[in-house]
Design a protein around this motif. Structure first.
Motif, PDB file in Angstrom:
ATOM      1  N   ALA A 201      45.419  -4.837   7.642  1.00  6.87           N
ATOM      2  CA  ALA A 201      44.786  -5.226   8.903  1.00  6.87           C
ATOM      3  C   ALA A 201      43.645  -4.275   9.264  1.00  6.87           C
ATOM      4  CB  ALA A 201      45.822  -5.255  10.015  1.00  6.87           C
ATOM      5  N   ILE A 202      43.825  -3.004   8.954  1.00  3.75           N
ATOM      6  CA  ILE A 202      42.769  -2.022   9.207  1.00  3.75           C
ATOM      7  C   ILE A 202      41.555  -2.315   8.324  1.00  3.75           C
ATOM      8  CG2 ILE A 202      42.186   0.437   9.072  1.00  3.75           C
ATOM      9  CD1 ILE A 202      45.170   0.993   9.682  1.00  3.75           C
ATOM     10  N   ALA A 203      41.788  -2.672   7.061  1.00  7.60           N
ATOM     11  CA  ALA A 203      40.691  -2.999   6.150  1.00  7.60           C
ATOM     12  C   ALA A 203      39.937  -4.234   6.626  1.00  7.60           C
ATOM     13  CB  ALA A 203      41.223  -3.209   4.735  1.00  7.60           C
ATOM     14  N   ILE A 204      40.658  -5.252   7.087  1.00  9.80           N
ATOM     15  CA  ILE A 204      40.009  -6.459   7.610  1.00  9.80           C
ATOM     16  C   ILE A 204      39.177  -6.128   8.844  1.00  9.80           C
ATOM     17  CG2 ILE A 204      40.447  -8.736   8.631  1.00  9.80           C
ATOM     18  CD1 ILE A 204      40.980  -8.741   5.684  1.00  9.80           C
ATOM     19  N   PHE A 205      39.690  -5.267   9.708  1.00  6.95           N
ATOM     20  CA  PHE A 205      38.934  -4.877  10.908  1.00  6.95           C
ATOM     21  C   PHE A 205      37.660  -4.121  10.542  1.00  6.95           C
ATOM     22  CE2 PHE A 205      38.014  -1.683  14.206  1.00  6.95           C
ATOM     23  CZ  PHE A 205      37.707  -2.546  15.253  1.00  6.95           C
ATOM     24  N   ILE A 206      37.763  -3.179   9.603  1.00  6.29           N
ATOM     25  CA  ILE A 206      36.587  -2.391   9.201  1.00  6.29           C
ATOM     26  C   ILE A 206      35.528  -3.288   8.565  1.00  6.29           C
ATOM     27  CG2 ILE A 206      35.799  -0.604   7.588  1.00  6.29           C
ATOM     28  CD1 ILE A 206      38.436   0.847   8.156  1.00  6.29           C
ATOM     29  N   VAL A 207      35.950  -4.225   7.729  1.00  4.09           N
ATOM     30  CA  VAL A 207      34.989  -5.127   7.097  1.00  4.09           C
ATOM     31  C   VAL A 207      34.379  -6.073   8.130  1.00  4.09           C
ATOM     32  CG1 VAL A 207      34.779  -7.000   5.428  1.00  4.09           C
ATOM     33  CG2 VAL A 207      35.988  -4.946   4.822  1.00  4.09           C
ATOM     34  N   SER A 208      35.141  -6.454   9.128  1.00  5.40           N
ATOM     35  CA  SER A 208      34.582  -7.297  10.195  1.00  5.40           C
ATOM     36  C   SER A 208      33.480  -6.561  10.948  1.00  5.40           C
ATOM     37  CB  SER A 208      35.687  -7.714  11.163  1.00  5.40           C
ATOM     38  OG  SER A 208      36.658  -8.467  10.511  1.00  5.40           O
ATOM     39  N   VAL A 209      33.723  -5.297  11.253  1.00  4.43           N
ATOM     40  CA  VAL A 209      32.709  -4.492  11.943  1.00  4.43           C
ATOM     41  C   VAL A 209      31.471  -4.327  11.060  1.00  4.43           C
ATOM     42  CG1 VAL A 209      32.205  -2.181  12.855  1.00  4.43           C
ATOM     43  CG2 VAL A 209      34.359  -3.308  13.412  1.00  4.43           C
ATOM     44  N   CYS A 210      31.682  -4.058   9.766  1.00  5.94           N
ATOM     45  CA  CYS A 210      30.549  -3.916   8.845  1.00  5.94           C
ATOM     46  C   CYS A 210      29.759  -5.216   8.735  1.00  5.94           C
ATOM     47  CB  CYS A 210      31.031  -3.485   7.465  1.00  5.94           C
ATOM     48  SG  CYS A 210      31.637  -1.810   7.395  1.00  5.94           S
ATOM     49  N   THR A 211      30.451  -6.347   8.737  1.00  4.83           N
ATOM     50  CA  THR A 211      29.773  -7.638   8.664  1.00  4.83           C
ATOM     51  C   THR A 211      28.926  -7.879   9.904  1.00  4.83           C
ATOM     52  OG1 THR A 211      31.553  -8.528   7.309  1.00  4.83           O
ATOM     53  CG2 THR A 211      30.129 -10.118   8.393  1.00  4.83           C
ATOM     54  N   VAL A 212      29.466  -7.561  11.066  1.00  2.00           N
ATOM     55  CA  VAL A 212      28.701  -7.736  12.300  1.00  2.00           C
ATOM     56  C   VAL A 212      27.462  -6.841  12.290  1.00  2.00           C
ATOM     57  CG1 VAL A 212      28.784  -7.343  14.802  1.00  2.00           C
ATOM     58  CG2 VAL A 212      30.658  -8.519  13.652  1.00  2.00           C
TER      59      VAL A 212
END
Length: 113
Positions: free
Chosen positions: A38-49
């Protein structure tokens, strides 16, 4: 002028690679029952934004008539494809043989306090 691979920009490939790695981490974390997926998905979401919010390169064309050709382009692409394929094979082997290795439980015969 922008660099295109199969008609797509470098940024899209960067986002795709980030999401593929995040999903791999998520699946592995489900297997080992940790909460890092879940932490990895959150970090990648922030990077995508952040990557989507960054402005694009200028679309203005240069008016120079001199064109520069890269004669080693095909060899560089072949080397890149070879490295990507070998990395994927190595990652698949690591996941198959190291991450999914079963550990047999051992019966405790005596208790030590």
């Amino acid at each position: 002028m922008t660099n295109l691979i199969f008609g797509l920009g470098i940024g899209l490939f960067l986002i795709l690679i980030l999401w593929a790695l995040a999903l791999l981490i998520f699946v592995i974390s489900l297997r080992i029952e940790k909460k890092i997926g879940a932490i990895a998905i959150f970090i990648v979401s922030v990077c995508t934004v952040v990557l989507v919010a960054l402005p694009r390169a200028s679309e203005k064309h240069n008016t120079t008539d001199q064109k520069i050709y890269d004669h080693l382009f095909i060899w560089r692409i072949l080397l890149l494809v070879l490295l990507i394929i070998s990395s994927l094979i190595g990652l698949a082997g690591y996941v198959k043989f190291a991450m999914t290795e079963s550990i047999q439980p051992v019966r405790i015969t005596t208790w030590i306090f």
